[in-house]
Write an enzyme that holds these catalytic residues in place. Structure first.
Site, PDB file in Angstrom:
ATOM      1  N   ARG A 155       0.783  -1.100   0.152  1.00 25.32           N
ATOM      2  CA  ARG A 155      -0.043  -0.076   0.093  1.00 25.32           C
ATOM      3  C   ARG A 155       0.847   1.193  -0.077  1.00 25.32           C
ATOM      4  O   ARG A 155       2.248   1.004   0.060  1.00 25.32           O
ATOM      5  CB  ARG A 155      -0.857  -0.073   1.187  1.00 25.32           C
ATOM      6  N   ILE A 206       2.997   4.644  -0.357  1.00 26.70           N
ATOM      7  CA  ILE A 206       4.174   4.854  -1.257  1.00 26.70           C
ATOM      8  C   ILE A 206       4.837   3.848  -1.977  1.00 26.70           C
ATOM      9  O   ILE A 206       5.087   3.651  -3.186  1.00 26.70           O
ATOM     10  CB  ILE A 206       5.261   5.812  -0.604  1.00 26.70           C
ATOM     11  N   ASP A 247       6.016  -7.370   1.310  1.00 23.08           N
ATOM     12  CA  ASP A 247       5.300  -6.896   2.423  1.00 23.08           C
ATOM     13  C   ASP A 247       5.151  -7.974   3.445  1.00 23.08           C
ATOM     14  O   ASP A 247       5.255  -9.262   3.201  1.00 23.08           O
ATOM     15  CB  ASP A 247       3.984  -6.112   2.099  1.00 23.08           C
ATOM     16  N   ASN A 289      11.474   0.509   0.813  1.00 19.51           N
ATOM     17  CA  ASN A 289      10.588   1.465   1.344  1.00 19.51           C
ATOM     18  C   ASN A 289       9.864   1.206   2.501  1.00 19.51           C
ATOM     19  O   ASN A 289       9.146   2.062   3.117  1.00 19.51           O
ATOM     20  CB  ASN A 289       9.457   1.402   0.031  1.00 19.51           C
ATOM     21  N   ALA A 290       9.799  -0.250   2.852  1.00 18.43           N
ATOM     22  CA  ALA A 290       9.091  -0.412   4.173  1.00 18.43           C
ATOM     23  C   ALA A 290       9.467   0.480   4.983  1.00 18.43           C
ATOM     24  O   ALA A 290      10.715   0.581   5.725  1.00 18.43           O
ATOM     25  CB  ALA A 290       9.380  -1.854   4.482  1.00 18.43           C
ATOM     26  N   GLY A 291       8.596   0.842   6.015  1.00 17.30           N
ATOM     27  CA  GLY A 291       9.095   1.517   7.364  1.00 17.30           C
ATOM     28  C   GLY A 291       7.728   1.580   8.231  1.00 17.30           C
ATOM     29  O   GLY A 291       6.622   1.406   7.877  1.00 17.30           O
ATOM     30  N   ALA A 321      11.605  10.255  26.817  1.00 16.61           N
ATOM     31  CA  ALA A 321      11.379   9.926  28.170  1.00 16.61           C
ATOM     32  C   ALA A 321      10.211   8.986  28.546  1.00 16.61           C
ATOM     33  O   ALA A 321      10.112   8.182  29.581  1.00 16.61           O
ATOM     34  CB  ALA A 321      10.828  11.302  29.077  1.00 16.61           C
ATOM     35  N   TYR A 330      12.328   7.218  15.046  1.00  9.58           N
ATOM     36  CA  TYR A 330      12.198   7.393  13.751  1.00  9.58           C
ATOM     37  C   TYR A 330      13.356   8.215  12.932  1.00  9.58           C
ATOM     38  O   TYR A 330      13.771   7.857  11.945  1.00  9.58           O
ATOM     39  CB  TYR A 330      10.898   7.870  13.498  1.00  9.58           C
TER      40      TYR A 330
HETATM   41  P1  NAD Z   1       2.575   2.876   4.945  1.00  8.88           P
HETATM   42  O1  NAD Z   1       2.398   2.601   6.512  1.00  8.88           O
HETATM   43  O2  NAD Z   1       1.549   2.961   4.401  1.00  8.88           O
HETATM   44  O3  NAD Z   1       3.119   1.560   4.302  1.00  8.88           O
HETATM   45  C1  NAD Z   1       4.532   1.010   4.804  1.00  8.88           C
HETATM   46  C2  NAD Z   1       4.440  -0.593   4.382  1.00  8.88           C
HETATM   47  O4  NAD Z   1       5.506  -1.028   4.696  1.00  8.88           O
HETATM   48  C3  NAD Z   1       3.228  -1.217   4.851  1.00  8.88           C
HETATM   49  O5  NAD Z   1       2.489  -1.827   3.768  1.00  8.88           O
HETATM   50  C4  NAD Z   1       3.808  -2.182   5.945  1.00  8.88           C
HETATM   51  O6  NAD Z   1       2.849  -3.513   6.110  1.00  8.88           O
HETATM   52  C5  NAD Z   1       5.106  -2.327   5.257  1.00  8.88           C
HETATM   53  N1  NAD Z   1       6.126  -2.714   6.406  1.00  8.88           N
HETATM   54  C6  NAD Z   1       6.391  -2.411   7.468  1.00  8.88           C
HETATM   55  N2  NAD Z   1       6.926  -3.063   8.212  1.00  8.88           N
HETATM   56  C7  NAD Z   1       7.406  -4.314   7.224  1.00  8.88           C
HETATM   57  C8  NAD Z   1       8.406  -5.195   7.565  1.00  8.88           C
HETATM   58  N3  NAD Z   1       9.070  -5.690   8.624  1.00  8.88           N
HETATM   59  N4  NAD Z   1       8.695  -5.959   6.355  1.00  8.88           N
HETATM   60  C9  NAD Z   1       8.080  -5.857   5.345  1.00  8.88           C
HETATM   61  N5  NAD Z   1       6.992  -4.731   5.003  1.00  8.88           N
HETATM   62  C10 NAD Z   1       6.871  -3.869   6.270  1.00  8.88           C
HETATM   63  O7  NAD Z   1       3.740   3.935   4.848  1.00  8.88           O
HETATM   64  P2  NAD Z   1       4.041   5.155   3.667  1.00  8.88           P
HETATM   65  O8  NAD Z   1       3.391   6.391   4.167  1.00  8.88           O
HETATM   66  O9  NAD Z   1       3.579   4.352   2.439  1.00  8.88           O
HETATM   67  O10 NAD Z   1       5.426   5.064   3.972  1.00  8.88           O
HETATM   68  C11 NAD Z   1       6.516   4.462   3.019  1.00  8.88           C
HETATM   69  C12 NAD Z   1       7.877   4.793   3.534  1.00  8.88           C
HETATM   70  O11 NAD Z   1       7.999   6.469   3.297  1.00  8.88           O
HETATM   71  C13 NAD Z   1       8.415   4.522   4.637  1.00  8.88           C
HETATM   72  O12 NAD Z   1       9.639   4.009   4.942  1.00  8.88           O
HETATM   73  C14 NAD Z   1       7.920   5.904   5.593  1.00  8.88           C
HETATM   74  O13 NAD Z   1       8.798   5.957   6.725  1.00  8.88           O
HETATM   75  C15 NAD Z   1       8.502   6.720   4.533  1.00  8.88           C
HETATM   76  N6  NAD Z   1       7.916   8.030   4.673  1.00  8.88           N
HETATM   77  C16 NAD Z   1       6.525   8.239   4.449  1.00  8.88           C
HETATM   78  C17 NAD Z   1       6.013   9.919   4.695  1.00  8.88           C
HETATM   79  C18 NAD Z   1       4.671   9.986   4.447  1.00  8.88           C
HETATM   80  O14 NAD Z   1       4.555  11.205   4.771  1.00  8.88           O
HETATM   81  N7  NAD Z   1       3.806   9.075   4.342  1.00  8.88           N
HETATM   82  C19 NAD Z   1       6.922  10.761   4.996  1.00  8.88           C
HETATM   83  C20 NAD Z   1       8.300  10.517   5.206  1.00  8.88           C
HETATM   84  C21 NAD Z   1       8.829   9.198   4.753  1.00  8.88           C
END
Ligand code: NAD
Length: 450
Positions: free
Chosen positions: A222, A224, A243, A290-292, A300, A355
């Site tokens: 899902r 990004i 994922d 990309n996963a995050g 604290a 983070y």
């Molecule tokens: P999201 O939560 O919609 O999607 C993240 C996806 O990563 C999810 O499908 C989740 O299941 C998957 N995931 C989490 N842990 C995992 C693991 N251990 N193994 C495999 N998959 C895993 O987040 P997003 O908003 O689409 O963000 C994507 C990336 O962009 C992330 O790294 C996030 O930190 C970064 N980011 C997002 C934003 C924003 O505004 N949305 C801003 C800065 C950075």
């Protein structure tokens, strides 16, 4: 979560009211579509003084725009300021852009070409660094959905001077609707050509430049990640969408939609790299980390497990799988690794020590590994640093903070997942060889960490 304010300012009464109140006026951004792949108008090519590089005109032609030295309403302006080497020479920058900046079409692009500030010539370094302040300021004041960037072309170590040849993919991206949410950025190209030794890899099919390459995207069910998978598939790559097993249903439906292969796998699993290698028997041309996750708390109040899980998913697994896949040769020569940082990793954020540490760590990884991965494996390593992007992650942010996040940037709106995906696709281009160790903010020139 729809941006209702952007909708409101798109109506006549809404515009009237918000102008009277002195509120931000976001312009709707035009993104890439198959029907409208280019900006709508010519590209004005200007030079401040004398150029210090060759090949600029050829590189500009890759944009697909009509290049001209005179235009009433340009869709883009490229100012070659590579020869500006003194404070007095900055006058040429003003003289070139002052008369034409107002004529730029809405949603236009300005790209200033510079060179790397010299460690041996402080006058040249001052003049070239000055371009950074110039570009960042112009990005803040230009408005109407237009963007401004600085691209630094490396000084040649070879006789015959520097060439803008390697800037083709970068100019193609910046001078197109694909870079709608990128502004105020400084991109420094390298002179190394890791994959061939003789310059960027030519593209055989411009409509599908990633044909023949396999791309793996983590966190692709899902948000990004799904957009990245979709854009890489659009560009011709065979995509493996990874994922967590818990998101299997969403992952499979995303993969089916894109004609991708689903790989349900937790990226923190000890055998994750082996499982990825097994899923890509012909190797990987593109690897997108990309996963995050976020687990916000002030330091604290933050228990060790919340700290550890974020570092583990966002940084440690990226380091581990990158090392193992490079070592095993799974990432093929000419390959591209793209990781995901965040502006939180640059600016810091309350409640996000874990983070922001993990995302700043990504920046450290990219800058250190990029040059070595190029030399040893012929692979580039870059990162995107998204700002406020409209996803489930940001929809969960409380309303007031969400509104602030959306407006506190030069474009006065949040970005879309596709904006980050287009930046990833630019890094992944076969002719992006000179783009290495870079961190591109996709944040509409956010005020945070600016
Ligand atoms: P999201 O939560 O919609 O999607 C993240 C996806 O990563 C999810 O499908 C989740 O299941 C998957 N995931 C989490 N842990 C995992 C693991 N251990 N193994 C495999 N998959 C895993 O987040 P997003 O908003 O689409 O963000 C994507 C990336 O962009 C992330 O790294 C996030 O930190 C970064 N980011 C997002 C934003 C924003 O505004 N949305 C801003 C800065 C950075």
């Amino acid at each position: 979560m729809a941006d209702r304010y952007l909708h409101l300012t798109g109506t006549a009464p809404g515009r009237f009211l918000t102008r009277r109140l002195g509120l931000p006026q976001p312009a709707p951004l035009r993104r890439w579509t198959l029907e409208t792949p280019h900006l709508d108008g010519p590209l004005l090519h200007l030079t401040a003084g004398a150029s210090a590089v060759t090949g600029v005109a050829e590189a500009l032609r890759t944009s697909g725009l009509t290049v001209t030295e005179r235009a009433d309403r340009p869709a883009a302006i490229v100012l070659d300021a590579t020869g500006v080497a003194t404070a007095a020479g900055l006058g040429d920058v003003h003289a070139a852009l002052h008369p034409v900046v107002r004529s730029l079409a809405p949603g236009g692009r300005i790209v200033v070409l510079g060179t790397v500030p010299s460690p041996d010539d402080h006058h040249q370094a001052a003049a070239q660094q000055a371009l950074e302040g110039f570009v960042r300021s112009l990005g803040k004041e230009i408005g109407r959905g237009s963007t401004v960037q600085l691209v630094r072309i490396p000084v040649a170590r070879i006789p015959g001077g520097a060439s803008a040849h390697a800037a083709g993919s970068t100019l193609r991206f910046l001078l197109s609707p694909r870079s709608a949410y990128v502004s105020g950025q400084v991109i420094e190209l390298t002179s190394a050509a890791p994959d061939s030794g003789s310059g960027p890899t030519p593209i055989t099919d411009p409509a599908a430049p990633l044909t023949g390459r396999t791309a793996l995207v983590t966190g692709a069910a899902r948000g990004i990640g799904a957009a990245v998978a979709s854009v890489l598939a659009r560009d011709g790559a065979r995509v493996i969408a990874l994922d967590v097993p818990g998101a299997r249903e969403e992952l499979e439906s995303t993969a089916d939609r894109l004609g991708a292969t689903a790989l349900p796998l937790d990226i923190t699993a000890p055998d994750a790299a082996d499982r990825i290698a097994a899923a890509a028997p012909d190797g990987l041309g593109v690897l997108v980390h990309n996963a995050g996750i976020t687990r916000d708390r002030r330091l604290a109040n933050m228990p060790a497990d919340r700290w550890a899980s974020v570092i583990e998913v966002n940084l440690d697994s990226v380091l581990r799988t990158t090392d193992e896949l490079l070592k095993a040769g799974t990432i093929t020569r000419g390959g591209r690794i793209v990781a995901t940082a965040s502006i939180a990793g640059i600016a810091g954020n309350t409640g996000q020590t874990n983070y922001a540490a993990s995302k700043a760590g990504i920046i450290g990884l990219v800058r250190s590994l990029g040059p070595r991965a190029a030399a040893e494996h012929g692979v580039t390593v870059n990162a995107v640093a998204p700002g406020f992007i409209e996803t489930k992650m940001t929809a969960a942010v409380p309303l007031f903070i969400r509104e602030a996040g959306r407006r506190m940037n030069s474009l006065s709106q949040g970005g879309l997942p596709v904006d980050v995906a287009e930046a990833v696709a630019w890094f992944a281009q076969p002719d992006s060889t000179a783009v290495n160790g870079q961190v591109l903010r996709v944040c509409g020139q956010s005020l945070l960490g600016a």
